[in-house]
Write an enzyme that holds these catalytic residues in place. Structure first.
Site, PDB file in Angstrom:
ATOM      1  N   LYS A 142       0.834  -1.207   0.000  1.00  0.00           N
ATOM      2  CA  LYS A 142       0.000   0.000   0.000  1.00  0.00           C
ATOM      3  C   LYS A 142       0.869   1.258   0.000  1.00  0.00           C
ATOM      4  O   LYS A 142       0.561   2.228  -0.689  1.00  0.00           O
ATOM      5  CB  LYS A 142      -0.948  -0.008   1.192  1.00  0.00           C
ATOM      6  CG  LYS A 142      -2.093  -1.010   1.003  1.00  0.00           C
ATOM      7  CD  LYS A 142      -3.027  -1.031   2.193  1.00  0.00           C
ATOM      8  CE  LYS A 142      -4.143  -2.045   1.980  1.00  0.00           C
ATOM      9  NZ  LYS A 142      -4.997  -2.187   3.159  1.00  0.00           N
ATOM     10  N   LYS A 183      -4.294  -7.797 -11.093  1.00  0.00           N
ATOM     11  CA  LYS A 183      -5.396  -8.051 -10.160  1.00  0.00           C
ATOM     12  C   LYS A 183      -6.399  -6.897 -10.217  1.00  0.00           C
ATOM     13  O   LYS A 183      -5.989  -5.730 -10.184  1.00  0.00           O
ATOM     14  CB  LYS A 183      -4.807  -8.168  -8.742  1.00  0.00           C
ATOM     15  CG  LYS A 183      -5.834  -8.335  -7.663  1.00  0.00           C
ATOM     16  CD  LYS A 183      -5.286  -8.054  -6.281  1.00  0.00           C
ATOM     17  CE  LYS A 183      -6.431  -7.673  -5.405  1.00  0.00           C
ATOM     18  NZ  LYS A 183      -6.362  -6.922  -4.284  1.00  0.00           N
ATOM     19  N   LYS A 230      -9.610  -1.420  -6.884  1.00  0.00           N
ATOM     20  CA  LYS A 230     -10.044  -0.019  -6.948  1.00  0.00           C
ATOM     21  C   LYS A 230      -8.858   0.879  -7.237  1.00  0.00           C
ATOM     22  O   LYS A 230      -8.956   1.874  -7.926  1.00  0.00           O
ATOM     23  CB  LYS A 230     -10.581   0.470  -5.596  1.00  0.00           C
ATOM     24  CG  LYS A 230     -11.692  -0.289  -5.007  1.00  0.00           C
ATOM     25  CD  LYS A 230     -12.032   0.354  -3.659  1.00  0.00           C
ATOM     26  CE  LYS A 230     -12.703  -0.600  -2.706  1.00  0.00           C
ATOM     27  NZ  LYS A 230     -11.841  -1.612  -2.128  1.00  0.00           N
TER      28      LYS A 230
HETATM   29  P1  ADP Z   1      -9.354  -3.564  -3.573  1.00  0.00           P
HETATM   30  O1  ADP Z   1      -8.092  -4.285  -3.977  1.00  0.00           O
HETATM   31  O2  ADP Z   1     -10.166  -3.203  -4.776  1.00  0.00           O
HETATM   32  O3  ADP Z   1      -9.090  -2.363  -2.683  1.00  0.00           O
HETATM   33  P2  ADP Z   1     -10.331  -4.803  -1.173  1.00  0.00           P
HETATM   34  O4  ADP Z   1      -8.954  -4.878  -0.638  1.00  0.00           O
HETATM   35  O5  ADP Z   1     -11.284  -3.802  -0.572  1.00  0.00           O
HETATM   36  O6  ADP Z   1     -10.249  -4.582  -2.744  1.00  0.00           O
HETATM   37  O7  ADP Z   1     -10.969  -6.248  -1.100  1.00  0.00           O
HETATM   38  C1  ADP Z   1     -12.219  -6.626  -0.520  1.00  0.00           C
HETATM   39  C2  ADP Z   1     -12.354  -8.136  -0.645  1.00  0.00           C
HETATM   40  O8  ADP Z   1     -12.424  -8.519  -2.023  1.00  0.00           O
HETATM   41  C3  ADP Z   1     -11.176  -8.922  -0.044  1.00  0.00           C
HETATM   42  O9  ADP Z   1     -11.630 -10.113   0.574  1.00  0.00           O
HETATM   43  C4  ADP Z   1     -10.320  -9.221  -1.246  1.00  0.00           C
HETATM   44  O10 ADP Z   1      -9.538 -10.376  -1.080  1.00  0.00           O
HETATM   45  C5  ADP Z   1     -11.360  -9.417  -2.346  1.00  0.00           C
HETATM   46  N1  ADP Z   1     -10.803  -9.019  -3.644  1.00  0.00           N
HETATM   47  C6  ADP Z   1     -10.466  -7.766  -4.040  1.00  0.00           C
HETATM   48  N2  ADP Z   1      -9.972  -7.746  -5.293  1.00  0.00           N
HETATM   49  C7  ADP Z   1      -9.983  -9.043  -5.710  1.00  0.00           C
HETATM   50  C8  ADP Z   1      -9.612  -9.684  -6.944  1.00  0.00           C
HETATM   51  N3  ADP Z   1      -9.143  -9.000  -7.969  1.00  0.00           N
HETATM   52  N4  ADP Z   1      -9.738 -11.024  -7.008  1.00  0.00           N
HETATM   53  C9  ADP Z   1     -10.226 -11.739  -5.952  1.00  0.00           C
HETATM   54  N5  ADP Z   1     -10.617 -11.184  -4.786  1.00  0.00           N
HETATM   55  C10 ADP Z   1     -10.506  -9.862  -4.647  1.00  0.00           C
END
Ligand code: ADP
Ligand code: TRP
Length: 334
Positions: free
Chosen positions: A115, A195, A198
């Protein structure tokens, strides 16, 4: 243990709009598992402060995520759905766990480094994020934590901290939870093949529709094979997303079309566009209907918060007592 008796817990951070990675990686499991045990799902608004300081945005995102979950089929009569901030025992336990947590355990955290590398400010909240997450999980005596693969290390840290607290006070005050990760959807790719996230501006929103959705789908990166060329479905980002939506027959049909040639990426993208539209049609309707019903959403969260606090206090009370933390007003607060 009989699954029906298990406590299932997960949280989602209100740091932006939810996307297909969130849905397939985490939310779909949450929705399925609400029928399989005693499920607790919450909006991790304190976690969002580690990366966002815009109060209006956090408030709005929190309501939006609640609405998204309800639209996608979360049943507040089947599970406990609430705001992290409605359970003060969580922040209380965070402090106690933090006081037992070696700095070196946080230094091993890869999420913090990632991050910061992606531009977030290196604040203490971000550094100790896994301790707050551990308290979220442990305060309800959770058995199973359905999350995406990137959360695996945070669950390991949570288990370490529970073990440390139990060892320190010589009692099984906290239960060690297990992660629940669905490997086939562990990483959903974004439109650029990385991946979906957001923070990479490569996401397709769950509730994107019409022209905006089409534009997003059409911009998924592919190689430059010509229409007539045979193509490899397994190395294609469009097919990786199609696979998540289509049933087995449809998947095989499309994979064969790829391999035979004469089936272009444009065809595959149109197929994906249709599949996304169909899959979320009902949820989109519900969401539009309920968009203005803020009072209803707050009532659902209020009732969830009440149930969650009741459970949390049962776990917190013996911990306070073991740690020697006197209080004079707790009972009236629950
Ligand atoms: P982001 O990476 O968009 O900020 P978050 O960290 O808020 O997403 O993730 C929320 C949930 O969704 C977590 O359990 C995370 O593992 C899952 N998640 C987020 N992006 C993915 C992805 N590309 N593939 C699979 N799971 C995901
Ligand atoms: N860290 C999780 C994420 O980025 C959100 C979260 C906070 C969470 N507390 C939790 C997930 C407890 C599972 C259990 O998605």
């Amino acid at each position: 243990m009989n699954q029906q008796n298990q406590t299932i817990l997960s949280g989602i951070t209100p740091s932006g709009r939810l996307h297909l990675g969130n849905y397939f990686g985490a939310m779909r499991q949450h929705l399925e598992m609400q029928h399989q045990g005693d499920a607790f799902y919450f909006i991790a608004n304190y976690h969002s402060l580690t990366s966002l300081n815009d109060g209006d945005m956090i408030r709005q995102n929190s309501l939006n995520i609640a609405l998204d979950y309800l639209a996608l089929g979360l049943d507040p009569d089947k599970c406990t759905f609430f705001l992290q901030s409605d359970v003060p025992q969580v922040t209380e336990l965070t402090w106690i766990l933090g006081s037992l947590c070696p700095v070196s355990l946080m230094e091993k955290g890869v999420a913090y480094k990632d991050k910061v590398a992606s531009g977030l400010s290196p604040n203490i909240g971000l550094f100790t994020y896994p301790i707050l997450q551990a308290a979220d999980i442990l305060i309800y005596n959770s058995d199973l934590v359905p999350v995406g693969a990137d959360q695996k290390q945070n669950i390991e840290i949570c288990r370490d901290l529970a073990g440390k607290l139990n060892h320190t006070y010589g009692k099984e005050l906290l239960k060690l939870p297990e992660p629940h990760i669905v490997e086939e959807v562990a990483v959903v790719p974004g439109i650029d093949g990385r991946k979906m996230s957001k923070s990479y501006n490569n996401a397709i929103g769950i509730f994107d529709e019409g022209k905006a959705l089409k534009k997003r789908v059409m911009s998924i990166q592919t190689d430059s094979a010509a229409l007539e060329d045979p193509k490899d479905p397994d190395s294609c980002n469009v097919f990786a997303l199609i696979k998540l939506f289509a049933d087995t027959r449809k998947k095989e049909e499309i994979a064969t079309a790829y391999q035979q040639g004469g089936y272009g990426y444009g065809h595959a993208k149109n197929e994906l566009f249709e599949l996304i539209g169909e899959t979320f049609a009902e949820a989109r309707e519900y969401r539009k209907k309920m968009e203005k019903e803020t009072d209803y959403i707050m009532d659902v969260l209020k009732e969830g918060g009440r149930k969650a606090r009741e459970r949390a206090e049962k776990v917190m009370e013996p911990i306070r007592s073991s740690a020697g933390i006197l209080t004079t007003y707790r009972k009236e607060l629950v």
